[in-house]
Design an enzyme around this catalytic site. Structure first.
Site, short mmCIF file in Angstrom:
data_model
loop_
_atom_site.label_atom_id
_atom_site.label_comp_id
_atom_site.label_asym_id
_atom_site.label_seq_id
_atom_site.Cartn_x
_atom_site.Cartn_y
_atom_site.Cartn_z
N LYS A 1 0.88 -1.18 0.00
CA LYS A 1 0.00 0.00 0.00
C LYS A 1 0.91 1.22 0.00
O LYS A 1 1.20 1.82 1.04
CB LYS A 1 -0.94 -0.05 1.22
CG LYS A 1 -2.20 0.77 1.03
CD LYS A 1 -3.25 0.39 2.04
CE LYS A 1 -4.35 1.41 2.13
NZ LYS A 1 -5.11 1.63 0.91
N GLU B 1 -9.56 -5.85 -8.71
CA GLU B 1 -10.25 -5.11 -7.66
C GLU B 1 -10.67 -3.76 -8.21
O GLU B 1 -10.39 -3.44 -9.37
CB GLU B 1 -9.32 -4.93 -6.46
CG GLU B 1 -8.04 -4.17 -6.82
CD GLU B 1 -7.06 -4.04 -5.65
OE1 GLU B 1 -7.48 -4.13 -4.50
OE2 GLU B 1 -5.87 -3.81 -5.94
N1 PMP Z 1 -7.93 -2.25 -2.76
C1 PMP Z 1 -7.32 -1.06 -2.82
C2 PMP Z 1 -6.56 -0.71 -4.05
C3 PMP Z 1 -7.39 -0.17 -1.74
O1 PMP Z 1 -6.76 1.01 -1.80
C4 PMP Z 1 -8.12 -0.55 -0.59
C5 PMP Z 1 -8.18 0.36 0.60
N2 PMP Z 1 -8.71 1.61 0.34
C6 PMP Z 1 -8.79 -1.78 -0.58
C7 PMP Z 1 -8.66 -2.60 -1.67
C8 PMP Z 1 -9.59 -2.21 0.61
O2 PMP Z 1 -8.74 -2.52 1.68
P1 PMP Z 1 -9.20 -2.36 3.20
O3 PMP Z 1 -10.44 -3.16 3.35
O4 PMP Z 1 -8.07 -2.92 3.97
O5 PMP Z 1 -9.43 -0.92 3.43
#
Ligand code: PMP
Length: 286
Positions: free
Chosen positions: A151, A184
């Site tokens: 991230k 995603e």
């Molecule tokens: N995919 C991406 C690219 C993201 O940036 C995020 C978080 N904003 C998610 C999935 C979801 O992750 P989380 O449930 O840990 O917030």
């Protein structure tokens, strides 16, 4: 209200919270971050978020100057100072300021930034009625180039896809990986329901393994909803009975249309609603 922002343990008013223009976080997107929420004063899945943050940092060879218990204490201190109990928390660690060149070894002062605020990602009616998305032409980063599991502060890949969504009048966009498989959305993970079975792409589809995604999977198992991690293509989403997205900011939100095709009967589906309710109970029961 102007919230206070923590930078390296020091608090600043929002408008005075600044870092160097020589910071490689700004110059090159060289850094890592987390987005999380607190409910009733408790940060949801804080240890999991910290694990992911420190793993992202480890993957880019960035040493976070404080340990997890210290980071956790600073997150709670910032929330308390700002008298926030239901909040969105943005944790950022930059490489720090260095010279005008890529070399990360020339950066010596990683900046640890904690912003606590409110966030409303999508209008409330989207949560009731479901949202429309489109597939972006921008491919999700190839994991051999920049792993989506990191991230990092470099979110241009997602921003380019988000722009495509916005241009099409949608709040989110679906991203495919280099094989054309469903990965995603730009800031959320994706699930479908087909014949009563909950399905989501596996982490090797090139996704960020979302913490909300993992919570929803756990809830599905508790509710005895059949579940599988399976490679999906766009066609699977077109013919799904239900579809929804998950993310710390978005929480659980139904998708009722993709690429102009109505999903199921065009309303948030039963399993989506059950999981959405269970997720709400979970975050409020901490
Ligand atoms: N995919 C991406 C690219 C993201 O940036 C995020 C978080 N904003 C998610 C999935 C979801 O992750 P989380 O449930 O840990 O917030």
């Amino acid at each position: 209200m102007s919230f206070q922002v923590s930078i390296n343990g020091q608090l600043f008013n929002k408008q005075d919270a600044k870092i160097s223009v020589y910071d490689h976080g700004l110059l090159y997107g060289d850094g890592v971050f987390e987005g999380m929420r607190s409910y009733g004063g408790q940060v949801f899945k804080l240890p999991e978020h910290l694990d992911r943050l420190y793993e992202s940092a480890q993957a880019i060879g960035l040493k976070i100057p404080i340990d997890k218990p210290e980071m956790s204490a600073e997150v709670y201190r910032t929330l308390e100072i700002n008298q926030l109990s239901d909040a969105y928390i943005r944790l950022v660690v930059t490489r720090g300021s260095g010279s005008l060149g890529l070399d990360p070894n020339r950066c010596s002062d990683p900046q640890v930034i904690i912003i606590t605020d409110h966030i409303s990602l999508y209008p409330p009616e989207r949560y009731q009625e479901g949202m429309e998305i489109v597939t972006a032409a921008t491919m999700r980063n190839h994991s051999a180039a920049l792993s989506p599991r990191i991230k990092s502060l470099n979110y241009l890949n997602n921003i380019l896809a988000k722009m495509e969504g916005l241009r099409a009048g949608c709040d989110e966009a679906l991203m495919l990986n280099h094989k054309g498989e469903v990965a995603e959305c730009t800031g959320d993970n994706i699930f479908i329901v087909k014949n009563g079975c909950l399905i989501t792409p596996p982490s090797d589809a090139g996704i960020l393994e979302g913490i909300t995604r993992n919570s929803v999977i756990e809830l599905a198992l508790q509710l005895e909803i059949p579940f599988a991690e399976k490679t999906l293509v766009r066609h699977d989403v077109y013919v799904a009975d239900e579809c929804f997205l998950t993310g710390s900011a978005a929480e659980v939100i139904s998708v009722t249309k993709i690429d102009g095709r109505t999903i199921g009967d065009g309303k948030p589906g039963n399993i989506t609603l059950r999981l959405g309710e269970a997720f709400k109970r979970l975050v409020n029961s901490q």
